[in-house]
Design a protein around this motif. Structure first.
Motif, short mmCIF file in Angstrom:
data_model
loop_
_atom_site.label_atom_id
_atom_site.label_comp_id
_atom_site.label_asym_id
_atom_site.label_seq_id
_atom_site.Cartn_x
_atom_site.Cartn_y
_atom_site.Cartn_z
N LYS A 189 0.84 -1.21 0.00
CA LYS A 189 0.00 0.00 0.00
C LYS A 189 0.87 1.26 0.00
CE LYS A 189 -4.04 1.86 2.43
NZ LYS A 189 -5.03 1.57 3.51
N LEU A 190 1.90 1.28 0.82
CA LEU A 190 2.79 2.44 0.88
C LEU A 190 3.56 2.61 -0.42
CD1 LEU A 190 4.35 2.49 4.46
CD2 LEU A 190 2.28 3.57 3.63
N VAL A 191 4.08 1.52 -0.97
CA VAL A 191 4.84 1.60 -2.22
C VAL A 191 3.98 2.17 -3.33
CG1 VAL A 191 6.01 0.27 -4.02
CG2 VAL A 191 6.44 -0.25 -1.62
N ALA A 192 2.74 1.69 -3.45
CA ALA A 192 1.82 2.16 -4.49
C ALA A 192 1.47 3.63 -4.29
CB ALA A 192 0.56 1.31 -4.49
N PHE A 193 1.16 4.00 -3.05
CA PHE A 193 0.75 5.39 -2.78
C PHE A 193 1.91 6.35 -3.01
CE2 PHE A 193 -0.02 8.97 0.17
CZ PHE A 193 -1.24 9.39 -0.33
N PHE A 194 3.10 5.99 -2.56
CA PHE A 194 4.25 6.85 -2.76
C PHE A 194 4.64 6.93 -4.24
CE2 PHE A 194 5.74 5.67 1.80
CZ PHE A 194 4.83 6.57 2.32
N SER A 195 4.41 5.85 -4.99
CA SER A 195 4.66 5.87 -6.43
C SER A 195 3.69 6.82 -7.13
CB SER A 195 4.52 4.46 -7.02
OG SER A 195 5.48 3.59 -6.47
N VAL A 238 5.26 4.40 -12.14
CA VAL A 238 6.70 4.54 -12.33
C VAL A 238 7.03 4.70 -13.81
CG1 VAL A 238 8.94 3.42 -12.05
CG2 VAL A 238 7.24 3.26 -10.22
N LEU A 239 6.41 3.90 -14.66
CA LEU A 239 6.66 3.99 -16.11
C LEU A 239 6.18 5.32 -16.68
CD1 LEU A 239 5.78 0.38 -17.35
CD2 LEU A 239 8.04 1.39 -16.98
N MET A 240 5.04 5.81 -16.21
CA MET A 240 4.53 7.10 -16.68
C MET A 240 5.43 8.24 -16.21
SD MET A 240 0.39 6.62 -16.28
CE MET A 240 0.04 8.32 -16.76
N SER A 241 5.96 8.11 -15.01
CA SER A 241 6.90 9.13 -14.51
C SER A 241 8.12 9.21 -15.41
CB SER A 241 7.33 8.79 -13.07
OG SER A 241 6.22 8.78 -12.20
N PHE A 242 8.65 8.05 -15.77
CA PHE A 242 9.82 8.00 -16.65
C PHE A 242 9.50 8.54 -18.03
CE2 PHE A 242 12.33 5.52 -19.81
CZ PHE A 242 13.55 6.15 -19.59
#
Length: 278
Positions: free
Chosen positions: A157-163, A266-270
């Motif tokens: 949950k934290l990994v997804a939210f922070f992403s 993450v992919l959209m950020s890149f």
């Protein structure tokens, strides 16, 4: 990878606001122990948090991970500001000039996200063990560690939210606007759900089938609220004729949906950073 992480940690620790927010976040997690001091005595209704079973193993894993997850907003501010400061102070452009690729830049941010989520999960694990062994009526190892899947769901949950916060920081570049959009997106999801239930499907149960795939909702579904699971709440519900059919278990499918959103963010950020003219 270690070099990238060291760079990010130096940036965060030298920023006073980020340092204060990070310390505050972990201090507040410790304050969950204060719940044990909550007592009510309102005539026929009496409540003692320490005696209610809240801190009993294995229930405490569910209780702590659900409520501590709300504190993630403190680290959300840190992550969004971490990205915004790269643009404001020109460190992003300088890093690229010094030889860091855009892929390495995103990777360094995501590693930081994983570090925050990992340390937070470890911290919750330690605090929960201390509280559990202090107040729980059950201390057998088979019971103590029987519901650790809530801790795993908390980490995801934290990994997804922070992403998601990372993506918004890259997309919007200004921390205040990115955080504002984060709050706005929460209401957007609820409004879309309401419109689907009222006008599209004319059935909120059918709308829920689609709604569970939305990013924030999928993260929320990882850990169901634990209060109605308490025995005295069940007793009250039975007495007033309310049937509780909730499934409190952690399931694979919500985890899968959340992980897919994490990869997308993450992919959209890149992709945004790669196409953007800095």
């Amino acid at each position: 990878m270690k070099r990238l992480l060291n760079i990010e940690l130096q940036k965060l620790w030298k920023n006073r606001a980020s340092r204060v927010l990070i310390i505050t976040y972990f201090v507040l997690i410790c304050f969950i122990s204060l719940i044990a001091s909550i007592k009510f005595d309102l005539g026929p209704f009496k409540f003692d948090a320490a005696e209610s079973g809240i801190f009993n193993f294995p229930y405490i894993w569910h209780f702590n991970t659900y409520f501590v997850a709300w504190l993630k907003l403190f680290l959300a501010v840190v992550i969004v500001s971490m990205i915004a400061n790269e643009y404001s102070y020109g460190t992003l452009k300088q890093n690229l000039i010094d030889g860091m690729s855009k892929k390495e830049f995103i990777l360094s941010k995501f590693i930081t996200v994983l570090l925050f989520a990992g340390i937070s999960t470890l911290f919750v694990f330690i605090v929960t063990l201390i509280l559990g062994y202090s107040f729980s009526s059950y201390n057998e190892l088979s019971i103590v560690f029987s519901d650790l899947e809530y801790l795993f769901a908390y980490f995801i949950k934290l990994v997804a939210f922070f992403s998601f916060c990372l993506f918004l920081g890259i997309l919007i570049k200004r921390s205040a606007f990115a955080l504002g959009f984060l709050m706005l997106w929460f209401f957007i999801e609820k409004i879309i759900y309401g419109l689907m239930g009222k006008f599209v499907f004319e059935d909120f149960d059918k709308a829920s089938v689609i709604f569970k795939y939305f990013p924030l909702e999928s993260m929320s579904n990882l850990i169901v609220e634990p209060i109605s699971r308490l025995s005295f709440i069940k007793t009250v519900s039975t007495q007033i004729g309310v049937e509780n059919s909730k499934d409190y278990d952690v399931h694979f499918f919500p985890i899968l949906i959340t992980l897919i959103w994490t990869v997308i963010f993450v992919l959209m950020s890149f992709k945004i950073l790669k196409k953007r003219d800095l």
